[in-house]
Write a protein that holds these residues in place. Structure first.
Motif, PDB file in Angstrom:
ATOM      1  N   GLY A 109       0.779  -1.227   0.000  1.00 40.26           N
ATOM      2  CA  GLY A 109       0.000   0.000   0.000  1.00 40.26           C
ATOM      3  C   GLY A 109       0.811   1.277   0.000  1.00 40.26           C
ATOM      4  O   GLY A 109       1.872   1.373  -0.625  1.00 40.26           O
ATOM      5  N   ILE A 110       0.310   2.269   0.732  1.00 36.68           N
ATOM      6  CA  ILE A 110       0.963   3.576   0.793  1.00 36.68           C
ATOM      7  C   ILE A 110       2.378   3.452   1.337  1.00 36.68           C
ATOM      8  O   ILE A 110       3.320   4.054   0.812  1.00 36.68           O
ATOM      9  CB  ILE A 110       0.134   4.548   1.658  1.00 36.68           C
ATOM     10  CG1 ILE A 110      -1.153   4.942   0.916  1.00 36.68           C
ATOM     11  CG2 ILE A 110       0.943   5.797   2.007  1.00 36.68           C
ATOM     12  CD1 ILE A 110      -2.112   5.777   1.749  1.00 36.68           C
ATOM     13  N   ASN A 170       3.343   5.193   9.356  1.00 36.04           N
ATOM     14  CA  ASN A 170       2.323   4.962   8.342  1.00 36.04           C
ATOM     15  C   ASN A 170       1.349   3.842   8.703  1.00 36.04           C
ATOM     16  O   ASN A 170       0.212   3.830   8.235  1.00 36.04           O
ATOM     17  CB  ASN A 170       3.000   4.639   6.999  1.00 36.04           C
ATOM     18  CG  ASN A 170       2.037   4.069   5.988  1.00 36.04           C
ATOM     19  OD1 ASN A 170       1.235   4.796   5.399  1.00 36.04           O
ATOM     20  ND2 ASN A 170       2.090   2.748   5.789  1.00 36.04           N
ATOM     21  N   HIS A 211       4.305  10.961  -2.648  1.00 40.36           N
ATOM     22  CA  HIS A 211       5.771  10.885  -2.617  1.00 40.36           C
ATOM     23  C   HIS A 211       6.423  12.241  -2.373  1.00 40.36           C
ATOM     24  O   HIS A 211       7.304  12.380  -1.526  1.00 40.36           O
ATOM     25  CB  HIS A 211       6.300  10.317  -3.937  1.00 40.36           C
ATOM     26  CG  HIS A 211       5.955   8.871  -4.148  1.00 40.36           C
ATOM     27  ND1 HIS A 211       6.305   8.197  -5.296  1.00 40.36           N
ATOM     28  CD2 HIS A 211       5.305   7.971  -3.359  1.00 40.36           C
ATOM     29  CE1 HIS A 211       5.877   6.943  -5.214  1.00 40.36           C
ATOM     30  NE2 HIS A 211       5.264   6.790  -4.054  1.00 40.36           N
ATOM     31  N   PRO A 260      -3.672  12.192   3.809  1.00 39.88           N
ATOM     32  CA  PRO A 260      -4.109  11.763   2.481  1.00 39.88           C
ATOM     33  C   PRO A 260      -5.626  11.821   2.338  1.00 39.88           C
ATOM     34  O   PRO A 260      -6.372  11.643   3.314  1.00 39.88           O
ATOM     35  CB  PRO A 260      -3.629  10.306   2.400  1.00 39.88           C
ATOM     36  CG  PRO A 260      -2.597  10.161   3.474  1.00 39.88           C
ATOM     37  CD  PRO A 260      -3.044  11.097   4.559  1.00 39.88           C
ATOM     38  N   THR A 312      -5.583   1.917  -3.288  1.00 37.64           N
ATOM     39  CA  THR A 312      -4.695   0.822  -2.896  1.00 37.64           C
ATOM     40  C   THR A 312      -5.540  -0.455  -2.874  1.00 37.64           C
ATOM     41  O   THR A 312      -6.756  -0.416  -3.088  1.00 37.64           O
ATOM     42  CB  THR A 312      -4.094   1.035  -1.496  1.00 37.64           C
ATOM     43  OG1 THR A 312      -5.140   0.929  -0.510  1.00 37.64           O
ATOM     44  CG2 THR A 312      -3.408   2.392  -1.374  1.00 37.64           C
ATOM     45  N   ILE A 367      -7.022   7.336  -1.352  1.00 39.60           N
ATOM     46  CA  ILE A 367      -5.909   6.874  -2.183  1.00 39.60           C
ATOM     47  C   ILE A 367      -6.215   5.459  -2.664  1.00 39.60           C
ATOM     48  O   ILE A 367      -6.623   4.602  -1.877  1.00 39.60           O
ATOM     49  CB  ILE A 367      -4.588   6.884  -1.389  1.00 39.60           C
ATOM     50  CG1 ILE A 367      -4.322   8.278  -0.800  1.00 39.60           C
ATOM     51  CG2 ILE A 367      -3.435   6.427  -2.276  1.00 39.60           C
ATOM     52  CD1 ILE A 367      -4.117   9.383  -1.797  1.00 39.60           C
ATOM     53  N   GLN A 371      -3.483   8.594  -6.124  1.00 36.39           N
ATOM     54  CA  GLN A 371      -2.606   7.443  -6.275  1.00 36.39           C
ATOM     55  C   GLN A 371      -1.520   7.532  -5.201  1.00 36.39           C
ATOM     56  O   GLN A 371      -1.214   8.620  -4.703  1.00 36.39           O
ATOM     57  CB  GLN A 371      -1.972   7.434  -7.670  1.00 36.39           C
ATOM     58  CG  GLN A 371      -2.982   7.400  -8.805  1.00 36.39           C
ATOM     59  CD  GLN A 371      -3.838   6.147  -8.779  1.00 36.39           C
ATOM     60  OE1 GLN A 371      -3.337   5.034  -8.621  1.00 36.39           O
ATOM     61  NE2 GLN A 371      -5.153   6.325  -8.940  1.00 36.39           N
ATOM     62  N   THR A 372      -0.949   6.396  -4.848  1.00 35.69           N
ATOM     63  CA  THR A 372       0.095   6.426  -3.817  1.00 35.69           C
ATOM     64  C   THR A 372       1.241   7.348  -4.217  1.00 35.69           C
ATOM     65  O   THR A 372       1.850   7.996  -3.366  1.00 35.69           O
ATOM     66  CB  THR A 372       0.634   5.014  -3.540  1.00 35.69           C
ATOM     67  OG1 THR A 372       1.136   4.437  -4.762  1.00 35.69           O
ATOM     68  CG2 THR A 372      -0.457   4.110  -2.973  1.00 35.69           C
ATOM     69  N   SER A 373       1.508   7.446  -5.506  1.00 32.46           N
ATOM     70  CA  SER A 373       2.594   8.313  -5.974  1.00 32.46           C
ATOM     71  C   SER A 373       2.323   9.782  -5.686  1.00 32.46           C
ATOM     72  O   SER A 373       3.262  10.597  -5.627  1.00 32.46           O
ATOM     73  CB  SER A 373       2.826   8.103  -7.468  1.00 32.46           C
ATOM     74  OG  SER A 373       1.642   8.377  -8.204  1.00 32.46           O
ATOM     75  N   SER A 421       4.852   2.080  -1.192  1.00 27.52           N
ATOM     76  CA  SER A 421       5.090   3.072  -2.224  1.00 27.52           C
ATOM     77  C   SER A 421       6.023   4.172  -1.722  1.00 27.52           C
ATOM     78  O   SER A 421       6.956   4.588  -2.425  1.00 27.52           O
ATOM     79  CB  SER A 421       3.757   3.674  -2.672  1.00 27.52           C
ATOM     80  OG  SER A 421       3.927   4.547  -3.763  1.00 27.52           O
ATOM     81  N   LEU A 422       5.798   4.634  -0.491  1.00 33.09           N
ATOM     82  CA  LEU A 422       6.680   5.652   0.084  1.00 33.09           C
ATOM     83  C   LEU A 422       8.092   5.124   0.247  1.00 33.09           C
ATOM     84  O   LEU A 422       9.075   5.833  -0.001  1.00 33.09           O
ATOM     85  CB  LEU A 422       6.135   6.114   1.437  1.00 33.09           C
ATOM     86  CG  LEU A 422       4.859   6.944   1.420  1.00 33.09           C
ATOM     87  CD1 LEU A 422       4.414   7.275   2.848  1.00 33.09           C
ATOM     88  CD2 LEU A 422       5.041   8.236   0.620  1.00 33.09           C
TER      89      LEU A 422
END
Length: 247
Positions: free
Chosen positions: A18-19, A86, A216, A179, A184, A182, A211-213, A22-23
């Motif tokens: 998930g998030i 997170n 970033h 957020p 996911t 998002i 989106q998770t991006s 991605s991070l």
């Protein structure tokens, strides 16, 4: 973002997927060394292999297990420059139907877990360190059928401000990211329900879900060299949702 976090090392919780995953990828791309903490031990190990970092299967509500993992990470990396809290869970139910066990577990993971991890890391963090707490727009808006989740995310925002005020004298900056919705694997059902998907689109000024991006840039910025004087803030990455009425 390449090189923005060069020479920095730290921990991202809930980063097996998930998030968080991605991070973690974005942080490695920016030059950081990343350790993953996740209750999913196999997922944490897999993420670590892919990232070239460290991975530990840890329940963040277990203070002893967190302390042991953080000690090992600090020894391996030699320094801890950032922590991204997170890890989180969500239980959906109407207020009067919400179970006490689910309420307590949500508070334990979403709020107490971040407190435990922050204490363990900050004891080893030097001036210049950064903590980023992943909150939610649910901590800013009162969202329906998410009483425990919204309560804990509001608590995360309060914890962020209190930590920032107290830890400033140690040269540590603490901020939160809120957020919006998002996409996911955990939110997949939202987007399969066309009525709910349209509800999201109609409440987001930018007209799409996230989106998770999309997270970033905010996370890397808050842990990077351009945010030395940013602390106690909540940056909502939500397409403008909280600027309006919510749903």
């Amino acid at each position: 973002m390449s090189g923005q976090l060069e020479g920095r090392a730290g921990i991202i919780t809930g980063a097996a997927g998930g998030i968080g995953r991605s991070l973690a990828g974005a942080f490695v791309e920016a030059g950081a060394q990343v350790a993953v903490l996740d209750v999913d031990a196999e997922g944490a190990a897999q993420a670590a292999r892919e990232l070239g970092g460290l991975g530990f299967g840890v329940d963040i509500t277990d203070a002893g297990a967190v302390e042991e993992a953080v000690a090992r990470i600090a020894s391996e990396f030699g320094h801890l420059d950032f922590l991204v809290n997170n890890a989180g869970i969500r239980h959906q139910a109407a207020f009067l139907d919400h179970g006490l066990a689910e309420w307590r577990r949500t508070l334990d993971v979403n709020l107490t877990g971040g407190f435990i991890c922050s204490q363990a890391v900050i004891r080893r963090m030097k001036p210049g360190g950064r903590v980023v707490n992943i909150a939610s727009i649910a901590g800013v808006l009162g969202l329906k059928n998410r009483i425990a989740y919204s309560t804990t995310k509001a608590g995360v925002i309060g914890m962020t401000k209190a930590m920032a005020f107290e830890l400033g004298e140690r040269g540590i900056c603490v901020n939160a990211i809120g957020p919006g919705v998002i996409e996911t694997s955990l939110t997949k059902a939202y987007f399969e329900d066309e009525a709910f998907a349209e509800l999201i689109r109609s409440n987001v000024p930018l007209g799409r879900w996230g989106q998770t991006s999309d997270l970033h840039g905010a996370a890397v910025f808050l842990c990077g060299p351009g945010a030395e004087y940013v602390s106690g803030q909540v940056l909502c990455v939500d397409g403008g949702w909280v600027s309006g009425k919510g749903y």
